[in-house]
Design an enzyme around this catalytic site. Sequence first.
Site, short mmCIF file in Angstrom:
data_model
loop_
_atom_site.label_atom_id
_atom_site.label_comp_id
_atom_site.label_asym_id
_atom_site.label_seq_id
_atom_site.Cartn_x
_atom_site.Cartn_y
_atom_site.Cartn_z
N ASP A 10 48.26 25.54 43.60
CA ASP A 10 47.86 26.95 43.71
C ASP A 10 48.65 27.55 44.88
OD1 ASP A 10 44.80 26.85 45.70
OD2 ASP A 10 46.52 25.48 45.69
N ASP A 15 51.01 24.06 49.59
CA ASP A 15 51.46 23.60 48.26
C ASP A 15 52.99 23.64 48.19
OD1 ASP A 15 48.81 25.27 47.98
OD2 ASP A 15 48.79 23.91 46.25
N ASP A 237 48.30 19.77 51.60
CA ASP A 237 48.78 19.24 50.33
C ASP A 237 49.93 18.25 50.50
OD1 ASP A 237 48.28 22.47 48.72
OD2 ASP A 237 46.88 20.84 49.20
O1 RIB Z 1 41.25 22.96 51.55
C1 RIB Z 1 42.65 22.93 51.53
C2 RIB Z 1 43.18 23.18 50.15
O2 RIB Z 1 42.83 24.49 49.72
C3 RIB Z 1 44.72 23.14 50.08
O3 RIB Z 1 45.10 22.65 48.84
C4 RIB Z 1 45.11 24.58 50.22
O4 RIB Z 1 46.36 24.86 49.60
C5 RIB Z 1 44.00 25.25 49.46
O5 RIB Z 1 44.32 25.15 48.08
CA CA Z 2 46.62 23.97 47.45
#
Ligand code: RIB
Ligand code: CA
Length: 307
Positions: A10, A15, A237
Amino acid sequence: MAQKVILDVDTGGDDAVAILLAGHHPATELAAVTVTHGNAPLVVTLDNTLKCVEHGGLRDVPVYAGAERPFIADPAPLDPVQNRSLPLPAPTLRPQPGHAVDFLIDYYMGPDGPGTILVPTAPQTNIALALLKEPRLAQRIPRIVTMAGAYLEGNVTPSAEFNIFADPEAARIVFNSGIPITMVGLEVTAQALVTLDDATKLKALNTVQAKVAAEEIRAEVQWFMDTLGWTGGQIYDACAVAAVIDPGLLETKPVRVEIELTGQHTRGRTVADLSGYQKKQPNVDVGVKIDRARFMRVLFEGMGRGE
Ligand code: RIB
Ligand code: CA
C-alpha cells in the site's frame, strides 16, 4: 539462485523502500507487485507504486491493482506522512490488465507459485480475497512473510497495528489459512531504527534505487523525530523483505496468534499466546528480535547494487 518474491503493498514510503530492496538485492527476485488500499486510497497507492518501479530502476516488474477497500471495516484513519503522493515524476507505466487477486491465483496455481514467498506489507485484503476465491492457494503459497501485527502495543490503537487494523477480517482469513507465516511486527521493526545519517549514507551510494529510497527514508525518519522525539524511524516494510533476504537476522518463536474482531478497544489486535499456556497449535512464527546491524547491511547491499 535468488529467492522469488511477490510484494503486496500500500505504497507509502516504507513500502517503496521494501519494493526497491526486493527488486535490487541479489538474494531476491521481485516477480510482481500487487497493490491494495491502506496508507492511502488505492488510486494513490497504485500511482506511488508505479512511480517507485519506474523511477527506482524496476520498470520490468509487473504491477497489478487490487482491492479498493477492506472486507467490512471502514477505511482506517489515514496518516498524512503515509497518505501522500511520492515526490517523483508522474509514472508513464500502467498497471497490468486484470485484478491483483486474479493474478495471485493464476501465479500461485502455476509452476512458479510454490517457489515464491509472498510478502504482504499492507492490509491483507488481496491475499484473503484470493484465498476465498481459490482455497487451493493455501497449499501453493510456500510462506507468507508479512510486516503486520504487534504482541505488545499497536500503532493505530494501543491494541492494533495498522495493517491488521485496516482489515481485521482479511487478516483472520490469512492467519487461519494454514500457510506458514512469519510475522514481522512492531516489536522488531522498532529494533531496526534508521537515522537521518543512514539516509545520507544511502543517498551517497548514488544508485537510482538509493536516491529514491533515501528520500523516502528521510521523510519517514523525520516524522518519527518530529512527532515522537525519536532519534531514528521505523522503515517497517523493509524489515519484512530483509527477513526474506537474510532469515537469520530475525529471531522468531512459534506462537498461536488470533485476530481480534470485536473488542471495542482491541479490534485488530494480533493476540499472541507467547507463553503457549493455551496449548493451541502455533500458526505463526512471530518475530521477537531483529539484528539491526544485519538489517542495515542488507539494506546497504540492496541499495548499493549497481545495474
Ligand atoms: O504499521 C506499519 C504498516 O502500516 C506499514 O506497512 C506501513 O506502510 C503501513 O502500511
Ligand atoms: Ca505498508
